[in-house]
Scaffold this motif. Structure first.
Motif, PDB file in Angstrom:
ATOM      1  N   LEU A  28      29.225 -69.052  30.728  1.00 29.07           N
ATOM      2  CA  LEU A  28      30.612 -68.624  30.893  1.00 29.07           C
ATOM      3  C   LEU A  28      30.978 -68.464  32.359  1.00 29.07           C
ATOM      4  O   LEU A  28      32.143 -68.632  32.730  1.00 29.07           O
ATOM      5  N   PHE A  29      30.003 -68.142  33.202  1.00 27.65           N
ATOM      6  CA  PHE A  29      30.267 -67.956  34.624  1.00 27.65           C
ATOM      7  C   PHE A  29      30.179 -69.266  35.414  1.00 27.65           C
ATOM      8  O   PHE A  29      30.390 -69.268  36.629  1.00 27.65           O
ATOM      9  N   LEU A  30      29.832 -70.358  34.747  1.00 31.09           N
ATOM     10  CA  LEU A  30      29.667 -71.648  35.420  1.00 31.09           C
ATOM     11  C   LEU A  30      30.620 -72.671  34.811  1.00 31.09           C
ATOM     12  O   LEU A  30      30.248 -73.411  33.890  1.00 31.09           O
ATOM     13  N   PRO A  31      31.862 -72.735  35.271  1.00 29.13           N
ATOM     14  CA  PRO A  31      32.819 -73.690  34.705  1.00 29.13           C
ATOM     15  C   PRO A  31      32.439 -75.120  35.078  1.00 29.13           C
ATOM     16  O   PRO A  31      31.708 -75.334  36.061  1.00 29.13           O
ATOM     17  N   PRO A  32      32.926 -76.102  34.279  1.00 32.70           N
ATOM     18  CA  PRO A  32      33.778 -75.937  33.110  1.00 32.70           C
ATOM     19  C   PRO A  32      32.950 -75.647  31.857  1.00 32.70           C
ATOM     20  O   PRO A  32      31.857 -76.208  31.683  1.00 32.70           O
ATOM     21  N   LEU A  33      33.462 -74.785  31.004  1.00 30.64           N
ATOM     22  CA  LEU A  33      32.803 -74.486  29.731  1.00 30.64           C
ATOM     23  C   LEU A  33      33.157 -75.573  28.736  1.00 30.64           C
ATOM     24  O   LEU A  33      34.334 -75.879  28.529  1.00 30.64           O
ATOM     25  N   GLN A  34      32.141 -76.169  28.112  1.00 28.40           N
ATOM     26  CA  GLN A  34      32.350 -77.226  27.131  1.00 28.40           C
ATOM     27  C   GLN A  34      31.685 -76.844  25.816  1.00 28.40           C
ATOM     28  O   GLN A  34      30.584 -76.282  25.806  1.00 28.40           O
ATOM     29  N   ARG A  35      32.350 -77.157  24.726  1.00 29.35           N
ATOM     30  CA  ARG A  35      31.804 -76.803  23.415  1.00 29.35           C
ATOM     31  C   ARG A  35      30.440 -77.456  23.184  1.00 29.35           C
ATOM     32  O   ARG A  35      29.542 -76.844  22.606  1.00 29.35           O
ATOM     33  N   LYS A  36      30.261 -78.696  23.648  1.00 26.53           N
ATOM     34  CA  LYS A  36      29.019 -79.407  23.381  1.00 26.53           C
ATOM     35  C   LYS A  36      27.824 -78.756  24.061  1.00 26.53           C
ATOM     36  O   LYS A  36      26.683 -78.982  23.657  1.00 26.53           O
ATOM     37  N   THR A  37      28.067 -77.943  25.089  1.00 28.06           N
ATOM     38  CA  THR A  37      26.954 -77.238  25.734  1.00 28.06           C
ATOM     39  C   THR A  37      26.569 -75.975  24.974  1.00 28.06           C
ATOM     40  O   THR A  37      25.565 -75.343  25.294  1.00 28.06           O
ATOM     41  N   LEU A  38      27.378 -75.600  23.965  1.00 31.80           N
ATOM     42  CA  LEU A  38      27.097 -74.429  23.153  1.00 31.80           C
ATOM     43  C   LEU A  38      26.670 -74.784  21.740  1.00 31.80           C
ATOM     44  O   LEU A  38      25.751 -74.175  21.191  1.00 31.80           O
TER      45      LEU A  38
END
Length: 559
Positions: free
Chosen positions: A190-200
């Motif tokens: 969350l602190f390292l943009p950009p947040l992507q759904r595929k990384t979660l």
């Protein structure tokens, strides 16, 4: 609104955090400052938060936490110690907690409050700075009563308007820690943009009728964050809140401004919040503002009724003595007093998970099963004990590896269940069954119901009639005499292409059913448990197996 004091749970097995404190003095976490990469020579894989601490002058906080409410309880704020701590360590850190020689010494309750039926939306929640003078009525956080944010007056908080004209102030970093600090892996992203759904996560499946959710968590995302990620997938407000953390940091960075994290609630609607903190005056009005040091509970419901997830990776647990963990131990031992350091972890050492036990944060999840499957035995030798043995690893670090130093990569998991004995021990009704399965050679065996509740079972499917009434035969009396749903456990057993599922339902005698399955569909486990529940209710005596007959049938079917 005060609901009393209680003894906070302190996990004595938590690792030391080298950056926080050294020596025999006690230091209190006063506030969280800015976000940055303070030293890229040693720490390149994740940012750090500037933590402000004050030396504790009154040791009576051990039996009287209220002494810490006085500004005289610590050294003056101008003498605060400021240290950089990796963002992934945030699940361990709470304002007001007291640390000594790198270890958590106490987590005082201060003033405990419960705010009932708060409305959370754009009309009641506002982003403010800690040094705000509210409509010239006075400072929200008067320095005479709360000097500890003196050096962070530009840091962000959310202000929630209370029905009686008062206000609730929550530091944004605390809001982020509470709602997204289920694991260091999630909060770091969350602190390292950009947040992507595929990384979660990926491959989501949601049944809007039953509200059953299935997710495949991305690589290096812990199952401890499964419920949080489930909310991120189903609630667009939650996703926007998570995205805003990184995008607001990036915006400040581009503008060459000091980065103070911003955060919002991951939902809109009604909730009841429990929090520890301190009442402050506003102008001439006493106890007008409640400053939250740490959120303790939020009643807002999650947008699913049950969640099953699959993990891409396995973190071996530190110092685990659980039988179900015996097949996945790490190959290199760790020092008993391992310390978390502010450096990048090793590229060559295997990662592990450290469990953080705090009070349950979300009452709604206590009645909603969250579970996965786990490999218990495999015929290919993967995951078995063994491997090289070397010098114990003295240091650990959260975040992605990025060095050749002898530093163990670790992931911090916040457990929903505060009783480790309950999670690590096999439920009594299941012990003989697990023992019988453990002696079956040459088979691949997966536990399909590794739950947050006890690590082995989930509540039996709550079958109801057309009037919505649950059959009483699905319930048993708990130790306190309160009815609860029976527990069930499912195992996938296979040899080659032949796959069956075995379901054990809590009853006397133990109810056992075996079903032909393919083991490829994540939703298949729900269907199998549902089928077993129907058979238990309507055909309780038809071909109910005992343990001996069950193992014989497995040997016959699987060759």
């Amino acid at each position: 609104m005060v609901f009393g004091h209680k003894k906070s749970f302190i996990n004595k097995e938590l690792p030391s955090i080298s950056a926080l404190t050294k020596g025999n003095n006690s230091w209190r976490i006063d506030w969280f400052g800015d976000l940055a990469f303070p030293n890229r020579l040693f720490r390149r894989t994740q940012p750090s938060l500037l933590v402000h601490l004050s030396k504790v002058l009154d040791s009576s906080f051990h039996y009287d936490p209220s002494v810490q409410l006085s500004p005289d309880s610590t050294t003056p704020a101008r003498f605060q110690r400021k240290v950089w701590v990796s963002a992934g360590t945030l699940p361990l850190l709470r304002i007001g907690d007291i640390w000594r020689d790198g270890k958590l010494e106490a987590s005082p309750d201060y003033q405990l409050e419960r705010f009932v039926d708060l409305q959370i939306d754009d009309s009641t929640v506002h982003l403010v700075k800690a040094g705000l003078n509210l409509d010239d009525k006075g400072f929200l956080l008067p320095l005479s009563e709360h000097p500890w944010h003196l050096n962070c007056t530009h840091s962000y908080c959310v202000m929630v308007e209370l029905p009686d004209g008062r206000q609730l102030i929550i530091p944004c970093v605390e809001l982020i820690r509470f709602y997204f600090g289920s694991s260091s892996g999630l909060i770091t992203k969350l602190f390292l943009p950009p947040l992507q759904r595929k990384t979660l996560y990926g491959s989501p499946q949601f049944d809007p009728t039953t509200k059953r959710l299935v997710l495949e968590l991305a690589e290096k995302i812990s199952g401890a964050s499964a419920a949080d990620i489930g909310r991120l997938h189903l609630d667009p407000i939650a996703w926007r809140a998570a995205m805003h953390i990184g995008t607001s940091a990036l915006k400040a960075s581009v503008a060459r401004q000091t980065i103070y994290p911003q955060g919002f609630f991951p939902f809109e609607g009604t909730t009841t919040l429990a929090a520890a903190g301190k009442w402050l005056s506003l102008g001439d009005r006493a106890e007008a503002t409640f400053l939250v040091y740490s959120l303790r509970s939020c009643s807002h419901p999650f947008p699913f009724r049950s969640l099953r997830y699959k993990v891409q990776n396995v973190f071996s647990r530190a110092n685990s003595k659980s039988p179900r963990q015996s097949l996945i131990q790490g190959s290199v031992s760790d020092a008993p007093q391992q310390v978390i350091v502010e450096r990048d972890a090793s590229n060559s050492l295997a990662p592990k998970t450290i469990q953080v036990r705090l009070e349950p944060r979300f009452p709604d999840l206590q009645k909603k099963p969250v579970w996965k499957d786990k490999v218990l035995a495999t015929t290919d030798g993967v995951g078995r004990t063994g491997g090289r043995v070397g010098q114990a690893v003295e240091s650990a670090a959260v975040g992605e590896p990025g060095s050749e130093q002898r530093i163990r990569p670790v992931n911090l998991d916040v457990l929903l269940n505060t009783d480790p004995a309950k999670r690590d021990s096999i439920p009594q009704f299941l012990c003989d069954a697990v023992e019988a399965l453990s002696v079956l050679d040459g088979l691949d065996i997966d536990l399909l119901t590794d739950s947050d509740e006890d690590g082995w079972t989930v509540p039996i499917t709550a079958l109801s009639d057309e009037d919505g009434e649950i059959d009483l035969r699905l319930s048993v009396s708990s130790d306190g005499g309160v009815p609860r749903l029976r527990r069930a456990s499912a195992f996938g057993v296979r040899r080659g292409q032949v796959h069956v599922s075995v379901v054990f339902i809590e009853s006397s005698p133990l109810y056992i059913k075996v079903y032909a399955t393919n083991g490829k569909n994540l939703d298949e486990v729900w269907e199998t448990l549902h089928k077993a529940g129907v058979h238990y209710l309507h055909l309780p005596n038809e071909e109910n197996l005992n343990i001996g007959n069950c193992t014989s049938l497995l040997r016959e079917v699987l060759g």
